[in-house]
Motif scaffolding. Sequence first.
Motif, short mmCIF file in Angstrom:
data_model
loop_
_atom_site.label_atom_id
_atom_site.label_comp_id
_atom_site.label_asym_id
_atom_site.label_seq_id
_atom_site.Cartn_x
_atom_site.Cartn_y
_atom_site.Cartn_z
N ARG A 245 0.91 -1.15 0.00
CA ARG A 245 0.01 0.00 0.04
C ARG A 245 0.83 1.45 -0.13
O ARG A 245 0.50 2.09 0.71
N ILE A 246 1.99 1.12 -0.80
CA ILE A 246 2.71 2.49 -0.89
C ILE A 246 1.96 3.38 -1.80
O ILE A 246 1.65 3.16 -2.79
N PRO A 247 1.93 4.60 -1.26
CA PRO A 247 1.18 5.51 -1.90
C PRO A 247 1.86 6.29 -2.98
O PRO A 247 2.91 5.69 -3.62
N GLN A 248 1.07 6.81 -3.98
CA GLN A 248 1.58 7.37 -5.28
C GLN A 248 2.77 8.10 -5.14
O GLN A 248 3.60 8.21 -6.02
N LYS A 249 2.74 8.91 -4.23
CA LYS A 249 3.91 9.85 -3.95
C LYS A 249 4.53 9.79 -2.42
O LYS A 249 3.49 9.54 -1.49
N ILE A 250 5.86 9.40 -2.21
CA ILE A 250 6.44 9.24 -0.98
C ILE A 250 7.11 10.57 -0.41
O ILE A 250 7.64 11.45 -1.42
N HIS B 186 3.21 -2.00 8.65
CA HIS B 186 3.30 -3.49 8.43
C HIS B 186 4.16 -3.91 9.28
O HIS B 186 4.36 -5.48 9.58
N GLY B 187 5.12 -3.29 10.06
CA GLY B 187 5.82 -3.94 11.08
C GLY B 187 5.46 -4.74 12.19
O GLY B 187 5.93 -5.59 12.76
N HIS B 188 4.10 -4.49 12.48
CA HIS B 188 3.31 -5.34 13.59
C HIS B 188 3.28 -6.82 12.95
O HIS B 188 2.98 -7.68 13.85
N LEU B 189 3.17 -7.16 11.95
CA LEU B 189 3.31 -8.43 11.34
C LEU B 189 4.04 -9.23 11.84
O LEU B 189 4.21 -10.62 12.01
N LEU B 190 5.40 -8.79 12.25
CA LEU B 190 6.48 -9.53 12.92
C LEU B 190 6.38 -9.54 14.53
O LEU B 190 7.37 -10.05 15.03
N GLN C 10 19.32 1.64 12.88
CA GLN C 10 18.68 2.76 13.24
C GLN C 10 17.31 2.80 13.72
O GLN C 10 16.71 1.48 13.54
N GLU C 11 16.60 3.75 14.09
CA GLU C 11 15.57 3.53 14.99
C GLU C 11 14.24 3.06 14.16
O GLU C 11 13.47 2.44 14.41
N SER C 12 14.41 3.46 12.70
CA SER C 12 13.41 3.00 11.66
C SER C 12 13.68 1.54 11.32
O SER C 12 12.69 1.28 10.69
N THR D 79 15.02 6.42 3.67
CA THR D 79 14.39 6.49 5.31
C THR D 79 12.91 6.66 5.26
O THR D 79 12.20 5.92 5.96
N ALA D 80 12.22 7.36 4.21
CA ALA D 80 10.88 7.47 4.36
C ALA D 80 10.10 6.37 4.04
O ALA D 80 9.17 5.98 4.44
N THR D 81 10.61 5.71 2.87
CA THR D 81 9.93 4.67 2.54
C THR D 81 10.06 3.44 3.56
O THR D 81 9.10 2.80 3.56
N ALA D 82 11.37 3.27 4.06
CA ALA D 82 11.62 2.37 4.86
C ALA D 82 10.53 2.59 6.42
O ALA D 82 9.85 1.69 6.93
N ASN D 83 10.40 3.89 6.68
CA ASN D 83 9.64 4.01 7.70
C ASN D 83 7.89 3.91 7.34
O ASN D 83 7.29 3.33 8.36
N PHE D 84 7.67 4.35 6.31
CA PHE D 84 6.27 3.83 6.04
C PHE D 84 5.92 2.36 6.00
O PHE D 84 4.88 1.89 6.56
N ILE D 85 6.70 1.60 5.52
CA ILE D 85 6.46 0.26 5.54
C ILE D 85 6.56 -0.46 6.87
O ILE D 85 5.73 -1.34 7.25
#
Length: 205
Positions: free
Chosen positions: A70-75, A131-135, A192-194, A121-127
């Motif tokens: 669900r990555i948006p049209q623009k990051i 979706h991080g809760h899946l782990l 890093q934190e992200s 960083t922005a893309t990894a943070n979004f993911i």
Amino acid sequence: MEDQLELAILAGASDEDMEELILHNVVGVENSSKPIEPVFDFDNIIDEQFYVNNFRFTKKDLRRLRHVLRIPQKIVTETRNTVDGQLALCILLKRLSYPNRLIDLESFFNYESQSLSQIITATANFIMENHGHLLDNLSAHQWLDRNRYQLYALSIRNMGGAVPNCWGFIDGTVRQNLSAKYPSRRLLLWAQESALCQISIYFMP
């Protein structure tokens, strides 16, 4: 400039990357030898092997991956710059697919190291945020049972794995922190934190 330097350090920038970033901010020096056109153009490159070699996914699967994540049209980066969502995903995957320095990606995407760092960083943070809760609890997934644990572990072992009960991992490097919070013990190494460069090695419970 301090924030930019901090981001570059967290993203694993080399001394050469840091020097270029400082020169760009202090005296406005830019590398005039950079190509006008990038090597990568998602819409026009059709060679599937090119995508597999550079991103470890086919072009069709890259589109599908963006859809399911669900990555948006623009990051949007922290400096409010925008980049196409599909391109942002490709930049992240290219960075993670092999030990690439940011400066090595400049000519490929026609972005400067600073911009690449912010996009990654922005893309990894979004993911991770979406979706991080899946782990968090692997035992909650219906598709992941003991039979699959054993199947994955056997496949890794047959490919030269060092231990018989390791069933999955994400490659990377950094410092170590051991956690046994969940049924599958996880060895987490954070860059890093992200959690951009989080490494997880999973063992059967």
